[in-house]
Motif scaffolding. Structure first.
Motif, short mmCIF file in Angstrom:
data_model
loop_
_atom_site.label_atom_id
_atom_site.label_comp_id
_atom_site.label_asym_id
_atom_site.label_seq_id
_atom_site.Cartn_x
_atom_site.Cartn_y
_atom_site.Cartn_z
N PHE A 130 0.81 -1.22 0.00
CA PHE A 130 0.00 0.00 0.00
C PHE A 130 0.84 1.26 0.00
O PHE A 130 0.32 2.35 -0.24
CB PHE A 130 -0.96 0.00 1.19
N THR A 131 2.13 1.13 0.27
CA THR A 131 3.02 2.29 0.29
C THR A 131 4.34 1.91 -0.37
O THR A 131 4.64 0.72 -0.56
CB THR A 131 3.31 2.75 1.73
N VAL A 132 5.13 2.92 -0.68
CA VAL A 132 6.46 2.67 -1.23
C VAL A 132 7.31 1.92 -0.21
O VAL A 132 8.06 1.01 -0.56
CB VAL A 132 7.13 4.00 -1.64
N ASP A 133 7.15 2.25 1.06
CA ASP A 133 7.89 1.54 2.11
C ASP A 133 7.54 0.05 2.10
O ASP A 133 8.41 -0.81 2.27
CB ASP A 133 7.62 2.13 3.49
N ASP A 134 6.26 -0.28 1.88
CA ASP A 134 5.85 -1.68 1.77
C ASP A 134 6.56 -2.36 0.61
O ASP A 134 6.96 -3.52 0.70
CB ASP A 134 4.33 -1.81 1.55
N LYS A 147 6.49 6.33 -7.26
CA LYS A 147 5.49 6.78 -6.29
C LYS A 147 4.49 7.59 -7.11
O LYS A 147 4.87 8.44 -7.91
CB LYS A 147 6.14 7.65 -5.22
N GLU A 166 10.51 6.89 -6.13
CA GLU A 166 9.97 6.59 -4.81
C GLU A 166 10.57 7.40 -3.68
O GLU A 166 9.91 7.62 -2.67
CB GLU A 166 10.10 5.09 -4.50
N ARG A 211 10.05 13.72 -2.72
CA ARG A 211 8.91 14.35 -2.05
C ARG A 211 8.31 15.36 -3.01
O ARG A 211 9.03 16.09 -3.68
CB ARG A 211 9.40 15.04 -0.78
N ARG A 270 -7.03 2.63 -3.32
CA ARG A 270 -5.89 3.23 -2.64
C ARG A 270 -4.77 2.18 -2.56
O ARG A 270 -5.02 1.01 -2.30
CB ARG A 270 -6.30 3.65 -1.23
N GLY A 271 -3.56 2.60 -2.83
CA GLY A 271 -2.43 1.69 -2.79
C GLY A 271 -2.12 1.05 -4.13
O GLY A 271 -1.09 0.39 -4.28
N ASN A 304 -2.32 -3.83 -6.58
CA ASN A 304 -1.10 -3.64 -5.79
C ASN A 304 -0.43 -4.94 -5.35
O ASN A 304 0.37 -4.94 -4.43
CB ASN A 304 -1.38 -2.75 -4.58
#
Length: 161
Positions: free
Chosen positions: A26-30, A44, A63, A66, A97-98, A134
């Motif tokens: 769901f996130t770039v960190d994931d 991202k 990714e 900012r 989302r994600g 995703n």
């Protein structure tokens, strides 16, 4: 266009790609935690709208970058910007989302989402994005992605962030 329809579309066009299946992220960190290859070209994606909900933008950057929406607004002379709701995301690109991705533009029948792509993807020649879901990442040549989006009819701008 669901995930399998997207892969069939790419295959029919003869677009070379690498598919990496993984658990849903769901996130770039994931994505980084999932140890997906080619971390230096993972995208991202930000689905943005203006304050009147009349103009929509997909901003795709590396990714680790900012995006300051106030700076972006001034640089691109838009009305005030904010993230679009999950409802608008579903309505405009049929995505959850994600799973935001430039491939979602292929579901944008109105072609009213302007696509902003980080110029670093052009320089690297490769991009890693979701295939409208995703639970996988697709790596393909940046120019192939741009050609697909151009042919679909969404406006594209390559930007420096």
């Amino acid at each position: 266009m669901n995930k399998e329809e997207l892969f069939a579309f790419l295959d029919e066009r003869g677009v070379a790609y690498e598919r990496v299946d993984h658990s849903p992220v769901f996130t770039v960190d994931d994505m980084i935690d999932a140890e997906i290859p080619y971390e230096d070209v993972i995208a991202k994606n930000l689905f943005i709208r203006d304050d009147k909900k009349r103009n929509f933008y997909l901003i795709t950057v590396l990714e680790d970058k900012r995006v300051d929406l106030k700076e972006f607004r001034h640089a691109h002379e838009t009305r005030p910007l904010s993230f679009a709701s999950e409802e608008l995301l579903m309505d405009k690109m049929q995505l959850i989302r994600g799973a935001v991705t430039p491939f979602g533009l292929l579901n944008n029948d109105e072609r009213d989402i302007k696509f902003y792509l980080d110029k670093d993807f052009v320089a690297k020649g490769k991009i890693g994005i979701h295939p409208n879901f995703n639970d996988a990442t697709v790596f393909l040549e940046t120019e192939n992605l741009l050609e697909i989006i151009r042919e679909h009819g969404n406006e594209i701008e390559i930007i420096e962030l």
